[in-house]
Design an enzyme around this catalytic site. Sequence first.
Site, short mmCIF file in Angstrom:
data_model
loop_
_atom_site.label_atom_id
_atom_site.label_comp_id
_atom_site.label_asym_id
_atom_site.label_seq_id
_atom_site.Cartn_x
_atom_site.Cartn_y
_atom_site.Cartn_z
N ARG A 96 -14.49 3.13 -1.19
CA ARG A 96 -13.74 3.73 -0.08
C ARG A 96 -12.80 4.83 -0.59
NH1 ARG A 96 -9.14 4.46 0.36
NH2 ARG A 96 -8.55 2.31 -0.08
N SER A 144 6.45 8.00 -5.74
CA SER A 144 6.96 7.82 -4.37
C SER A 144 7.77 9.03 -3.93
CB SER A 144 7.84 6.57 -4.30
OG SER A 144 7.09 5.45 -4.66
N CYS A 244 -1.94 15.09 4.86
CA CYS A 244 -3.18 14.58 4.25
C CYS A 244 -3.03 13.08 4.02
CB CYS A 244 -3.43 15.23 2.88
SG CYS A 244 -3.51 17.01 2.92
N ARG A 274 -19.16 -26.36 -1.74
CA ARG A 274 -18.45 -26.97 -2.88
C ARG A 274 -18.01 -28.39 -2.49
NH1 ARG A 274 -17.64 -27.26 -8.26
NH2 ARG A 274 -15.51 -27.91 -8.73
N GLU A 369 -0.88 5.83 -1.97
CA GLU A 369 -0.77 6.31 -0.57
C GLU A 369 0.48 5.77 0.11
OE1 GLU A 369 -2.75 8.41 0.79
OE2 GLU A 369 -4.46 8.42 -0.57
N THR A 371 3.77 3.30 -1.30
CA THR A 371 3.82 1.87 -1.65
C THR A 371 4.22 1.06 -0.42
OG1 THR A 371 6.15 1.84 -2.24
CG2 THR A 371 4.62 2.49 -3.99
#
Length: 389
Positions: A96, A144, A244, A274, A369, A371
Amino acid sequence: MAEFQGVDFLRLDDDLLDDDEKIARDTVREWVSNEFLPVVQTHVRQDGSFPMELVPRLAELGLFGANLQGYGCAGMNNVAYGLVMQELERGDSGLRSFASVQGALCMYPIHAFGSDEQKDRWLPPMAAGEAIGCFGLTEPDFGSFAQGMRTRAEKRGEEWVLNGTKRWITNGTVSDVAVIWARTEDGIRGFLVEPDRPGFESRDIKGKFSLRASVTSELYLKDVEVPDEGRLPKAEGMKGPLSCLTQARYGIAWGALGAAMACFEEVVEYSRERIVQGGPLAGKQLTQAKLADMLTEITKAQLLALRVAQIKDQGKLHHAMVSMAKRNNVDIALEVARKARDLLGANGIVDDYAAMRHMMNLETVRTYEGTHDIHTLILGKEITGMAAL
Ligand SMILES: Cc1cc2nc3c(=O)[nH]c(=O)nc-3n(C[C@H](O)[C@H](O)[C@H](O)COP(=O)(O)OP(=O)(O)OC[C@H]3O[C@@H](n4cnc5c(N)ncnc54)[C@H](O)[C@@H]3O)c2cc1C
């Protein structure tokens, strides 16, 4: 491998998704199962690489700049776009990320801020996967607080001269064009820099535990000359890169859902088979409490993503809505991945199972992108009117 079903507890498929949206999702779902998942383990085990041979297929599926109009882009609405991001990240966050960087961080600024010549030159080959882009905002000392950047662009005659270092740049060493954000006399500006320019160097960052099936690089610019036609003419100030990031964060809000769904489905199946203390793990109360929490959080996150998509399609999106969706959905995905890993026991630490790979990937997704904390502060400002950033 059983076909991935996804999570649809509140029957979004029945009433809230149209046929085109479901077809887009299911096409990518099938492709990820058949062509990506069989190779991901090799790329994660090897020294961190992306399966570049799959790029033409990603392009054929219309996954580069999928929600942009024209220039060979698929022009999907934002619900379909979100769903395909979900499916890509069900495969791996690295997959992705590749599509996000190409589409939201490189094609979007060229589409939104570029000249006609820049759009004609770059968008069709980027949509076709024939040219790859990267986005250089972060620097070794400024993540950041990217506006503190030291990279400078100075105008000398008709040329701009760029100097600086960009770090943590996805696809930095496999790119044909880098969108470089630099400080000028008039504030922050964006430049399209081709890596074969003298003075431009890139190197991969090794030793990552997270996002291993993704190329992460450092870029060095030493007196790199870029003609004025390489500057994005309509990008002024931090609004350029931030807009963006809003696009990419939107895709992440959906993508994280895919990683969470992959972990959930895997662990439900595992816990049914399991046997612990004479019965299936799935039949134990503590297991069911964990699975109930996972399903509930995934379902809430789906509704959040879908509503943000609808608002984005109406052109009424506010960046703080995207902050809420990115912050929440990555957070719950990480929690789902951790719970799934826990329920898998020792098996959960090997890569025959996907949970730990997703969990480690999501640590990056929580950081990049914006934090988790930065999105907290964006929401805090929205609530109080006071900037704590
Ligand atoms: C695999 C990967 C791929 C990436 N790809 C790209 C890319 O393609 N392009 C690109 O430009 N960047 C990319 N990044 C960089 C990413 O966006 C940054 O890592 C991110 O913005 C955080 O910056 P930082 O790592 O410098 O952390 P810092 O900013 O140093 O933050 C460290 C910690 O301090 C906290 N913090 C920061 N400021 C405050 C504050 N004011 N108050 C309270 N807490 C605070 C943070 O929340 C965090 O917990 C990538 C990163 C990774 C890991």
